[in-house]
Every structure is written in C-alpha cells, then in structure tokens.
Design a protein around this motif. Sequence first.
Motif, PDB file in Angstrom:
ATOM      1  N   LYS A  62     -15.064 -23.505  12.195  1.00  0.00           N
ATOM      2  CA  LYS A  62     -13.666 -22.686  11.246  1.00  0.00           C
ATOM      3  C   LYS A  62     -12.203 -23.087  12.149  1.00  0.00           C
ATOM      4  O   LYS A  62     -11.532 -23.316  11.963  1.00  0.00           O
ATOM      5  CB  LYS A  62     -13.779 -21.386  11.315  1.00  0.00           C
ATOM      6  N   TYR A  64     -11.086 -25.339  13.603  1.00  0.00           N
ATOM      7  CA  TYR A  64     -10.218 -27.281  13.508  1.00  0.00           C
ATOM      8  C   TYR A  64      -8.701 -26.500  12.904  1.00  0.00           C
ATOM      9  O   TYR A  64      -8.267 -27.212  12.824  1.00  0.00           O
ATOM     10  CB  TYR A  64     -10.883 -27.721  13.604  1.00  0.00           C
ATOM     11  N   GLY A  65      -9.326 -25.646  11.407  1.00  0.00           N
ATOM     12  CA  GLY A  65      -8.545 -25.096  10.211  1.00  0.00           C
ATOM     13  C   GLY A  65      -8.815 -26.087   9.138  1.00  0.00           C
ATOM     14  O   GLY A  65      -9.165 -27.103   9.336  1.00  0.00           O
ATOM     15  N   ASP A  66      -8.246 -26.377   8.147  1.00  0.00           N
ATOM     16  CA  ASP A  66      -7.737 -27.898   7.391  1.00  0.00           C
ATOM     17  C   ASP A  66      -9.035 -27.840   6.649  1.00  0.00           C
ATOM     18  O   ASP A  66      -9.196 -29.071   7.102  1.00  0.00           O
ATOM     19  CB  ASP A  66      -6.409 -28.475   7.428  1.00  0.00           C
ATOM     20  N   PRO A  67     -10.353 -27.018   5.796  1.00  0.00           N
ATOM     21  CA  PRO A  67     -10.969 -27.751   6.092  1.00  0.00           C
ATOM     22  C   PRO A  67     -11.446 -29.079   5.029  1.00  0.00           C
ATOM     23  O   PRO A  67     -11.030 -29.268   3.958  1.00  0.00           O
ATOM     24  CB  PRO A  67     -12.702 -26.940   5.421  1.00  0.00           C
ATOM     25  N   LEU A  68     -12.836 -30.196   5.549  1.00  0.00           N
ATOM     26  CA  LEU A  68     -12.267 -31.209   4.830  1.00  0.00           C
ATOM     27  C   LEU A  68     -13.650 -30.322   3.850  1.00  0.00           C
ATOM     28  O   LEU A  68     -15.157 -30.166   4.454  1.00  0.00           O
ATOM     29  CB  LEU A  68     -12.725 -32.544   5.616  1.00  0.00           C
ATOM     30  N   ASP A  69     -14.590 -30.984   2.298  1.00  0.00           N
ATOM     31  CA  ASP A  69     -14.985 -30.804   1.400  1.00  0.00           C
ATOM     32  C   ASP A  69     -16.180 -31.780   2.124  1.00  0.00           C
ATOM     33  O   ASP A  69     -15.903 -33.115   1.088  1.00  0.00           O
ATOM     34  CB  ASP A  69     -15.229 -30.671   0.247  1.00  0.00           C
ATOM     35  N   ARG A 104     -11.467 -30.881  12.919  1.00  0.00           N
ATOM     36  CA  ARG A 104     -11.399 -30.594  11.905  1.00  0.00           C
ATOM     37  C   ARG A 104     -12.384 -29.911  10.795  1.00  0.00           C
ATOM     38  O   ARG A 104     -13.600 -30.509  11.452  1.00  0.00           O
ATOM     39  CB  ARG A 104     -10.646 -31.731  10.088  1.00  0.00           C
ATOM     40  N   SER A 105     -12.052 -29.003  10.305  1.00  0.00           N
ATOM     41  CA  SER A 105     -13.108 -27.680  10.419  1.00  0.00           C
ATOM     42  C   SER A 105     -13.932 -28.816   8.579  1.00  0.00           C
ATOM     43  O   SER A 105     -13.179 -29.817   8.178  1.00  0.00           O
ATOM     44  CB  SER A 105     -12.615 -26.579   9.464  1.00  0.00           C
ATOM     45  N   ARG A 107     -15.859 -28.190   5.575  1.00  0.00           N
ATOM     46  CA  ARG A 107     -16.846 -27.040   4.344  1.00  0.00           C
ATOM     47  C   ARG A 107     -18.137 -28.268   3.490  1.00  0.00           C
ATOM     48  O   ARG A 107     -18.011 -28.098   2.286  1.00  0.00           O
ATOM     49  CB  ARG A 107     -16.139 -26.418   3.329  1.00  0.00           C
ATOM     50  N   ASP A 135     -14.190 -34.323  -0.834  1.00  0.00           N
ATOM     51  CA  ASP A 135     -14.145 -35.396  -0.291  1.00  0.00           C
ATOM     52  C   ASP A 135     -14.681 -36.222   0.249  1.00  0.00           C
ATOM     53  O   ASP A 135     -14.363 -37.841   0.698  1.00  0.00           O
ATOM     54  CB  ASP A 135     -12.853 -34.895   1.080  1.00  0.00           C
TER      55      ASP A 135
END
Length: 278
Positions: A62, A64-69, A104-105, A107, A135
């Motif tokens: 978390k 790292y922020g801006d989560p990739l799905d 990067r986070s 999810r 993504d």
Amino acid sequence: MPVSSPPRVVVLIGVLVTGLGFVVGAVGGARVLLARQAATARRLIGKPLGERAPDADRVWKKSYGDPLDLLVLGDSIAAGLGAERRKDTLGGRLARGLARSLQRSVRLRTAAVVGSESSALAGQLEALPSDYAPDLAVIVVGGNDVTHRVPVATSAGHLEAAIAQLRERGAEVVVGTCPDLGALRPVPQPLRSLGSRMSRQLAAAQAAAAVRSGAHAVSLAHVVGPFFITNPEEMFSLDRFHPSALGYKRTAKALLPSMLTALGERDEVPFGHRPPAS
C-alpha cells in the motif's frame, strides 16, 4: 471439484487408464499392468487439500500508492490451493512481485475457482462487477480439461473467448498454459507419459489461442516444469498435485516477465514466453 470427489490425481489416473485402453485394448496384459499401476498410485497419493485456498485479495504494498488492478482467473493453481499463507498463493506472489518491480501498489482480485475447467472462465468473468476494469489479468487453467477429457479445440475456444472479454474491459492478458501433468510422480509409467502428452497438446493450443487473441503466453511446462520434475518433494504440496509455497514462487517468477512486458515495462521476451501476434 467437490471435497467428496476423489483426489484429482486419482481422477487423472482413471482417465489415462481409459485413454490407454483404447490404444492397447487388444492386449489384455497391458490392461492388467495399467490397472495395477493405478492401484499403486492411489495408495501413494496424499489426501486432498479441500476446495479453499487462502484469501489473498487485498492491496499489496500500500505504501507505494496508486494501485494497479490485477485479476487472476482459472483453476485451483490460479486460486492458490496448496499454499498455507495468502502471501504464498499464486495471486499473492504475483501481486508482490509486480509491486516490487513497478514500485507501485497492486490491488489483487482472485476470480479463480478450485476445480474449474476452461468453460468456467465465462462464469468467473460474469461474476465480476460490470464496471470492473483490471489493468492486467492472468489466466492459469487446463489441468481439469485434461483430466475430464475436454476436446483441445473446445478448451482453447473457451480461453480465447475469455481473453476477448478481458480485452474489451481494457485489460492486458497473460496466460500460463497447462502445466505438464507428466510431473506427477504418483502416476506411474506409461500413464505419466500419456498425461504429459495430453497436457502439452492442450498447452500448445492455448498458446496459439492466446497469441491470436492479443494475449501473452507463458509455457509453464518449459519455464517452470523442470523444477517440478527434478524437485517434486519441494515443489509440490501435501496432496502431491498442487504447488507448494516454493512451487508457487517459481510459477510466479515464470509469469512475471510476461506480465511486465504486457504492461510495457519490459521489451525482451524470455525463453518460453510468447508475445501477441503483431
């Protein structure tokens, strides 16, 4: 597959005995040998693990922020059956590896269901929210198609349709093709060789369907299969069919390069990895 069903390796043995029966039906001695091999293998196979894998769905890294799905679909391997901790499931391993590589986070959403054949991919997609747009999606399926004697073309068709739906949602797609069932040591020869041939035929068809549909394909039989063959005690879990924590670590490591390539973060395609058709 329901818990009350026999372990999947036992189902595989029955299927392979039937398959070889067509080939050697005129040779009574061969049938006797195969029946004895099946009985021996059943005694060696461990107890089934049940039908639930650890729930790994969460946002990994978390900070790292801006989560990739990231979406994972398929069968029990995709679901992570055999792992004891969520971080050791295939999805958990993929999410952590991707987060570290991208800083990067990630999810994670796991739609995979234990016991699924390729035909179940449509239902896994239908169960997702209509506005869900991952993504990246990873599909690992095929073992149950082989054990249940689903025609190769039918299996590949279901996979291709699932990829098309994912692409419509805007997702990049990576397919881990059917593992080599010849790595299952509890299955004796010549049954094991037949299982290997059947799974490799499906894997080849899956790779062609994936590339044709704009997805990346990873040959798990080539990239990670040798580890399962040479180190079965370490790579398999207690049921001697599904990967252990180390097995999932190796499998995730095999898939990660193509995942990064699909996201545009890596240019080269390693051995055993096939990019989409241009």
